[in-house]
Motif scaffolding. Structure first.
Motif, short mmCIF file in Angstrom:
data_model
loop_
_atom_site.label_atom_id
_atom_site.label_comp_id
_atom_site.label_asym_id
_atom_site.label_seq_id
_atom_site.Cartn_x
_atom_site.Cartn_y
_atom_site.Cartn_z
N UNK A 18 -10.38 0.41 -7.97
CA UNK A 18 -9.14 1.19 -8.06
C UNK A 18 -8.97 2.15 -6.90
N UNK A 19 -10.05 2.48 -6.21
CA UNK A 19 -10.01 3.50 -5.15
C UNK A 19 -9.75 2.85 -3.80
N UNK A 20 -8.65 3.25 -3.18
CA UNK A 20 -8.21 2.65 -1.91
C UNK A 20 -7.96 3.76 -0.90
N UNK A 21 -8.68 3.72 0.21
CA UNK A 21 -8.42 4.68 1.29
C UNK A 21 -7.17 4.21 2.04
N UNK A 22 -6.05 4.87 1.77
CA UNK A 22 -4.79 4.46 2.42
C UNK A 22 -4.63 5.08 3.79
N UNK A 23 -5.48 6.07 4.13
CA UNK A 23 -5.34 6.73 5.42
C UNK A 23 -3.96 7.36 5.54
N UNK A 24 -3.20 6.94 6.56
CA UNK A 24 -1.87 7.48 6.80
C UNK A 24 -0.75 6.63 6.21
N UNK A 25 -1.11 5.51 5.58
CA UNK A 25 -0.11 4.49 5.24
C UNK A 25 0.44 4.63 3.83
N UNK A 26 1.25 5.65 3.62
CA UNK A 26 1.81 5.94 2.30
C UNK A 26 2.75 4.81 1.86
N UNK A 27 3.67 4.43 2.71
CA UNK A 27 4.66 3.42 2.34
C UNK A 27 4.00 2.08 2.04
N UNK A 28 3.09 1.64 2.89
CA UNK A 28 2.42 0.36 2.67
C UNK A 28 1.64 0.38 1.36
N UNK A 29 0.98 1.50 1.09
CA UNK A 29 0.19 1.63 -0.14
C UNK A 29 1.09 1.56 -1.37
N UNK A 30 2.16 2.35 -1.36
CA UNK A 30 3.04 2.39 -2.52
C UNK A 30 3.80 1.08 -2.72
N UNK A 31 4.27 0.50 -1.62
CA UNK A 31 5.02 -0.76 -1.74
C UNK A 31 4.15 -1.84 -2.39
N UNK A 32 2.88 -1.88 -2.00
CA UNK A 32 1.99 -2.90 -2.57
C UNK A 32 1.67 -2.59 -4.02
N UNK A 33 1.46 -1.32 -4.33
CA UNK A 33 1.18 -0.93 -5.72
C UNK A 33 2.36 -1.27 -6.64
N UNK A 34 3.58 -1.03 -6.16
CA UNK A 34 4.76 -1.32 -6.97
C UNK A 34 4.95 -2.82 -7.12
N UNK A 35 4.63 -3.56 -6.07
CA UNK A 35 4.74 -5.03 -6.14
C UNK A 35 3.84 -5.58 -7.24
N UNK A 36 2.69 -4.93 -7.43
CA UNK A 36 1.74 -5.39 -8.44
C UNK A 36 1.92 -4.67 -9.79
N UNK A 37 3.01 -3.90 -9.92
CA UNK A 37 3.32 -3.21 -11.19
C UNK A 37 2.19 -2.29 -11.66
N UNK A 38 1.59 -1.57 -10.74
CA UNK A 38 0.57 -0.60 -11.12
C UNK A 38 1.21 0.46 -12.04
N UNK A 39 0.52 0.80 -13.11
CA UNK A 39 1.09 1.71 -14.11
C UNK A 39 0.84 3.18 -13.78
N UNK A 40 -0.27 3.45 -13.09
CA UNK A 40 -0.63 4.83 -12.78
C UNK A 40 -1.07 4.90 -11.32
N UNK A 41 -0.38 5.69 -10.52
CA UNK A 41 -0.70 5.86 -9.11
C UNK A 41 -1.15 7.29 -8.89
N UNK A 42 -2.36 7.43 -8.38
CA UNK A 42 -2.95 8.75 -8.14
C UNK A 42 -3.12 8.95 -6.64
N UNK A 43 -2.77 10.10 -6.16
CA UNK A 43 -2.93 10.44 -4.73
C UNK A 43 -3.97 11.54 -4.60
N UNK A 44 -4.94 11.34 -3.73
CA UNK A 44 -5.91 12.38 -3.41
C UNK A 44 -5.75 12.79 -1.96
N UNK A 45 -5.52 14.08 -1.71
CA UNK A 45 -5.27 14.52 -0.33
C UNK A 45 -5.65 15.98 -0.14
N UNK A 46 -5.86 16.36 1.12
CA UNK A 46 -6.05 17.75 1.48
C UNK A 46 -4.70 18.32 1.93
N UNK A 47 -4.67 19.58 2.24
CA UNK A 47 -3.41 20.29 2.41
C UNK A 47 -2.50 19.69 3.48
#
Length: 392
Positions: free
Chosen positions: A251-280
């Motif tokens: 479940x843990x994916x280092x998306x780095x800087x790629x917010x759009x690519x990460x979310x687009x793929x998660x939505x394509x797969x109908x992920x039910x819960x998307x969690x973002x971990x980030x620093x300030x």
């Protein structure tokens, strides 16, 4: 300083003018195709050439040097061996200098087929979702085609005679190289992947990292996971793993800087819960609505940070200092001194959730985990905890 000497121009980390080298290199797939072509020519001509011309997936023709060429002939068809050493150019690639090795065997009466196999140092696919057969070698589709097409051209005389060619690609030391990649997380074990959609490696290219983000989400979805945790790096991932121990490692994916690519793929797969971990810093850029959060793309929005600081009761003079500061970290550190770290990060997390909800609508739940610079959780905010409507 000597008279008349002009001081060098100060180049900031995020300045595109920063010279990092621009010499292109070649992918593992391109080198594998070159080695396979050379070994095949060895079977046809009786000697492996010291250099060979290969057609890359982008149709460019490139000449590669070949080493360790040997040919062994025997009644069963013969065997040839060749090596092409990868030059990644100015890209800081884990596989730079790798010896892409091809062993090509002629199979008498095989029916004119080309059989592609993976040897030592080439990873084995153990999870679905990569577009490759589970149990097979981690040789991606583009390099697979490139190797096959170049071998077919070089070995046309053998194939037209009704014999087959078995091509085995190996990489000495590949298992050790793979430890510097995301292969294990993707279920590719025992070695590196043979990659390269064009055959060319561009310095500091983001394409490979972006592709690995998409691939990691694909793997999680194919394992039946319905939650995904996107983090911006290693420290935030470790922080998230401690915070959400009930979730599978996939479940843990280092998306780095790629917010759009990460979310687009998660939505394509109908992920039910998307969690973002980030620093300030990255959290602020996500709140800004950026598709890519790299420092070179766009500066952090100081007004947004100042607004969050004002919301949690920061003194007016500090708010102005924050508005003038170069980094988001300045605000985080100063507000922590005032005991406002949790409130400030919660405010940023709320802004990030609202921005993500607007940009990526859908039935999924959103959670933001804000971490400090040591990778320790500061605050976890679930979307349903927000007092205001998501569109406010």
């Amino acid at each position: 300083m000597a008279a008349g000497h002009t001081p060098p121009e100060k180049v900031r980390k995020g300045d595109p003018k920063r010279d990092r080298g621009n010499r292109t290199g070649f992918s593992t797939g391109a080198n594998a195709a070159a080695a396979a072509t050379a070994a095949t020519l060895g079977l046809v001509q009786g000697v492996v050439p010291e250099a060979v011309e290969c057609v890359l997936p982008n149709t460019q023709r490139v000449r590669f040097n070949i080493s360790d060429g040997t040919v062994i002939r025997h009644p069963g068809g013969g065997h040839a061996h060749a090596v092409s050493i990868k030059d990644a150019g100015d890209d800081p690639d884990a596989t730079h200098g790798a010896h892409l090795t091809a062993d090509v065997r002629r199979i008498i009466g095989g029916g004119g087929a080309i059989i592609l196999k993976g040897g030592p140092g080439v990873g084995i696919v153990t999870k679905p979702g990569l577009g490759l057969d589970v149990g097979g070698p981690a040789i991606n589709p583009a390099p697979r085609r490139s190797i096959t097409e170049n071998v077919a051209s070089a070995g046309a005389a053998i194939l037209s005679a009704g014999d087959s060619l078995e091509v085995t690609i190996s990489v000495p030391g590949g298992e050790e190289m793979a430890k510097k990649t995301l292969n294990a997380r993707l279920g590719i074990l025992g070695g590196i992947s043979i990659l390269g959609t064009t055959g060319i490696v561009r310095p500091y290219s983001t394409a490979a990292f972006r592709a690995s983000v998409i691939q990691a989400v694909d793997v999680a979805a194919n394992q039946g996971q319905t939650s995904v945790v996107f983090t911006t790096g290693g420290r935030t991932e470790k922080c998230a793993m401690r915070e959400f121990p009930q979730l599978d490692e996939a479940c843990f994916v280092q998306m780095g800087d790629f917010v759009k690519a990460a979310f687009a793929t998660a939505l394509k797969h109908d992920m039910q819960h998307i969690i973002i971990g980030a620093m300030v810093g990255k959290l602020t850029k996500i709140a800004q609505g950026l598709s890519v959060t790299h420092a070179w793309r766009e500066e952090v929005d100081r007004d947004l940070i100042a607004g969050a600081a004002a919301e949690v009761g920061a003194p007016a003079d500090l708010i102005e200092e924050i508005r003038a500061a170069e980094t988001a970290r300045f605000a985080a550190e100063r507000l922590a001194e005032l005991g406002l770290a949790v409130a400030f990060h919660r405010s940023l997390a709320a802004r990030a959730i609202r921005s993500l909800r607007e940009r990526y609508p859908g039935p999924h739940r959103l959670t933001v985990l804000a971490c400090n610079f040591e990778g320790v959780p500061i605050v976890t905010l679930n979307e349903e905890e927000l007092m205001e409507p998501a569109h406010a």
